[in-house]
Design an enzyme around this catalytic site. Structure first.
Site, PDB file in Angstrom:
ATOM      1  N   HIS A  58      -9.015   7.754 -14.919  1.00 51.70           N
ATOM      2  CA  HIS A  58      -9.694   7.285 -13.701  1.00 51.70           C
ATOM      3  C   HIS A  58      -9.337   8.223 -12.543  1.00 51.70           C
ATOM      4  O   HIS A  58      -9.227   7.797 -11.397  1.00 51.70           O
ATOM      5  CB  HIS A  58      -9.244   5.840 -13.435  1.00 51.70           C
ATOM      6  CG  HIS A  58     -10.071   5.078 -12.436  1.00 51.70           C
ATOM      7  ND1 HIS A  58     -11.441   5.089 -12.418  1.00 51.70           N
ATOM      8  CD2 HIS A  58      -9.692   4.241 -11.419  1.00 51.70           C
ATOM      9  CE1 HIS A  58     -11.873   4.292 -11.436  1.00 51.70           C
ATOM     10  NE2 HIS A  58     -10.834   3.778 -10.812  1.00 51.70           N
ATOM     11  N   ASP A  76     -10.112  -3.057  -4.933  1.00 56.94           N
ATOM     12  CA  ASP A  76     -10.833  -4.155  -5.600  1.00 56.94           C
ATOM     13  C   ASP A  76     -10.028  -4.799  -6.727  1.00 56.94           C
ATOM     14  O   ASP A  76     -10.442  -5.814  -7.277  1.00 56.94           O
ATOM     15  CB  ASP A  76     -12.215  -3.685  -6.103  1.00 56.94           C
ATOM     16  CG  ASP A  76     -12.173  -2.437  -6.960  1.00 56.94           C
ATOM     17  OD1 ASP A  76     -11.495  -1.470  -6.571  1.00 56.94           O
ATOM     18  OD2 ASP A  76     -12.824  -2.425  -8.017  1.00 56.94           O
ATOM     19  N   HIS A  77      -8.864  -4.225  -7.037  1.00 57.15           N
ATOM     20  CA  HIS A  77      -8.011  -4.785  -8.094  1.00 57.15           C
ATOM     21  C   HIS A  77      -6.771  -5.474  -7.539  1.00 57.15           C
ATOM     22  O   HIS A  77      -6.017  -6.089  -8.283  1.00 57.15           O
ATOM     23  CB  HIS A  77      -7.620  -3.672  -9.076  1.00 57.15           C
ATOM     24  CG  HIS A  77      -8.814  -3.074  -9.741  1.00 57.15           C
ATOM     25  ND1 HIS A  77      -9.141  -3.320 -11.060  1.00 57.15           N
ATOM     26  CD2 HIS A  77      -9.797  -2.281  -9.235  1.00 57.15           C
ATOM     27  CE1 HIS A  77     -10.280  -2.704 -11.342  1.00 57.15           C
ATOM     28  NE2 HIS A  77     -10.690  -2.059 -10.249  1.00 57.15           N
ATOM     29  N   HIS A 108      -6.500   0.609  -6.762  1.00 57.95           N
ATOM     30  CA  HIS A 108      -7.737   0.523  -5.977  1.00 57.95           C
ATOM     31  C   HIS A 108      -7.841  -0.884  -5.387  1.00 57.95           C
ATOM     32  O   HIS A 108      -7.494  -1.872  -6.039  1.00 57.95           O
ATOM     33  CB  HIS A 108      -8.963   0.777  -6.874  1.00 57.95           C
ATOM     34  CG  HIS A 108      -9.486   2.183  -6.796  1.00 57.95           C
ATOM     35  ND1 HIS A 108     -10.163   2.773  -7.833  1.00 57.95           N
ATOM     36  CD2 HIS A 108      -9.465   3.109  -5.792  1.00 57.95           C
ATOM     37  CE1 HIS A 108     -10.535   4.000  -7.480  1.00 57.95           C
ATOM     38  NE2 HIS A 108     -10.113   4.222  -6.255  1.00 57.95           N
TER      39      HIS A 108
END
Ligand SMILES: [Zn+2]
Ligand SMILES: [Zn+2]
Length: 295
Positions: free
Chosen positions: A161, A76-77, A74
Site C-alpha cells: 500500500h 479511514d482506518h 490512514h
C-alpha cells in the site's frame, strides 16, 4: 476415525463487517472496521468512522472490545478509535484498551491521550468515573504472530500500500478455521502466501471507469494502491478461499454488479460484495446474515 478427528479440530468463527467503506462519508458504508469473534473473544481490525455505532447495532457495547489491531494508519482506518476508547471507558470498560498496529501507533495513541486529557479529567471529576480505567496501550508490531491465547492465533503480514509503510493484513486462526483480512493493498504476493487455506478472505476492492481513469491523473494514483477486479481474480485463483467477501469498496463510475461480474468471469469460486453489518458464520458451512439496521 479420521473424520471424527477432523470434526474435533474444526471450530467456529464469526465475522461482522462493521464498516466496509472508505474515506467517503457514506451512511451505508462506514469507515473500515471488522469484528472477529472466536471462542468468546472479540478482536477488532481497524476502527474507522462510526465503528462504535455499528458495534451498538450489532448488539455489542464498546466495553466488550479491548483488543484492536490496526492494518495501517490512514485516517479511514483509525478515525473511530477515540470514540471506541472514551465511550468504552464511560461504559465502564474494566480493562485497558490494547491497540496493536504498525510503526506510528505509539504516536497515535499518545496524541489521543493528550487530546482527551481534559475530557478524562472532567468526567472523572463530575461523575466519579475512575480515570485509571481510561487506560489505552499501544503496541507496535512486526510481521509474524502478534497474538496467541486460548486457541486463537493472529498473524500480521505485510501488504502493498506504498507509500504507506508498513501496511499489514491479518490472518486469524481458531481451530481449523482461518479468516484473512487484507487491509488496504494492491495485488500482494505476500497476501497470496498468507491467505492459503483460508475459509474466509475479506479483501478490499477498487474499480474505476476506464474513460475516467484516462483523464484523471490523481485517480490513477488512488487506484494504483488498491486492488482492481482483475487483480482480485488473480488473488482468488491463487488462494481459493471457501468464500471471499469484498470490503473497502471504492468505486468510480462503476457499479458493484459490474465489479462482481468482472471477477466472476475470471474466477469460479464464491465471491460476494460485503455490506455493513453483514455477519458471516464460519463453521462446517459458511452462513451470511444481515443484522437488522433498525436496532
Ligand atoms: Zn482505507
Ligand atoms: Zn489506506
Amino acid at each position: 476415525m479420521l473424520m471424527l478427528l477432523q470434526a474435533a479440530y474444526a471450530d467456529y468463527l464469526e465475522v461482522t463487517l462493521l464498516g466496509t467503506g472508505t474515506p467517503r462519508p457514506s451512511i451505508e458504508r462506514f469507515g473500515s472496521a471488522t469484528l472477529v469473534s472466536a471462542g468468546g473473544q472479540f478482536f477488532l481490525f481497524d476502527v474507522g468512522r462510526g465503528a462504535t455505532i455499528r458495534l451498538k447495532q450489532a448488539g455489542i457495547t464498546p466495553n466488550q472490545i479491548d483488543k484492536v489491531f490496526l492494518t495501517h494508519l490512514h485516517s479511514d482506518h483509525i478515525s473511530g478509535l477515540d470514540d471506541l476508547w472514551i465511550t468504552g471507558w464511560m461504559w465502564q470498560r474494566q480493562q485497558l484498551l490494547d491497540v496493536s498496529g504498525p510503526t506510528g501507533t505509539h504516536q497515535l495513541v499518545n496524541g489521543l491521550r493528550d487530546a482527551y486529557a481534559a475530557d478524562i479529567s472532567y468526567r472523572g471529576a463530575n461523575v466519579g468515573l475512575d480515570d485509571d480505567k481510561a487506560k489505552i496501550e499501544s503496541v507496535e508490531i512486526e510481521p509474524g504472530v502478534v497474538y496467541q491465547q486460548e486457541g486463537v492465533t493472529i498473524r500480521a503480514f505485510l501488504v502493498e500500500h506504498a507509500p504507506v509503510k508498513p501496511a499489514y493484513g491479518y490472518r486469524v486462526e481458531f481451530g481449523d478455521r482461518v479468516v484473512v483480512i487484507s487491509g488496504d493493498t494492491t495485488y500482494s504476493e505476500n497476501l497470496v502466501k498468507h491467505a492459503q487455506k483460508a475459509d474466509l478472505l475479506i479483501h478490499e476492492i477498487t474499480a474505476a471507469d476506464p474513460a475516467l481513469l484516462k483523464r484523471n491523473k490523481r485517480l490513477n494514483s488512488v487506484v494504483a494502491y488498491h486492488t482492481n477486479p482483475d487483480q482480485m481474480a488473480e488473488v482468488l485463483n491463487k488462494t481459493n478461499p471457501r468464500l471471499a467477501v469484498l470490503n473497502h469498496v471504492l468505486l468510480f463510475a462503476v457499479s458493484e454488479e459490474q465489479v462482481i461480474d468482472k471477477i466472476k468471469m475470471q474466477y469460479s469460486g464464491d465471491v460476494t460484495m460485503g455490506y455493513d453489518l453483514m455477519k458471516i458464520g464460519v463453521g462446517n458451512t459458511i452462513d451470511i446474515q444481515r443484522i437488522n439496521l433498525e436496532n
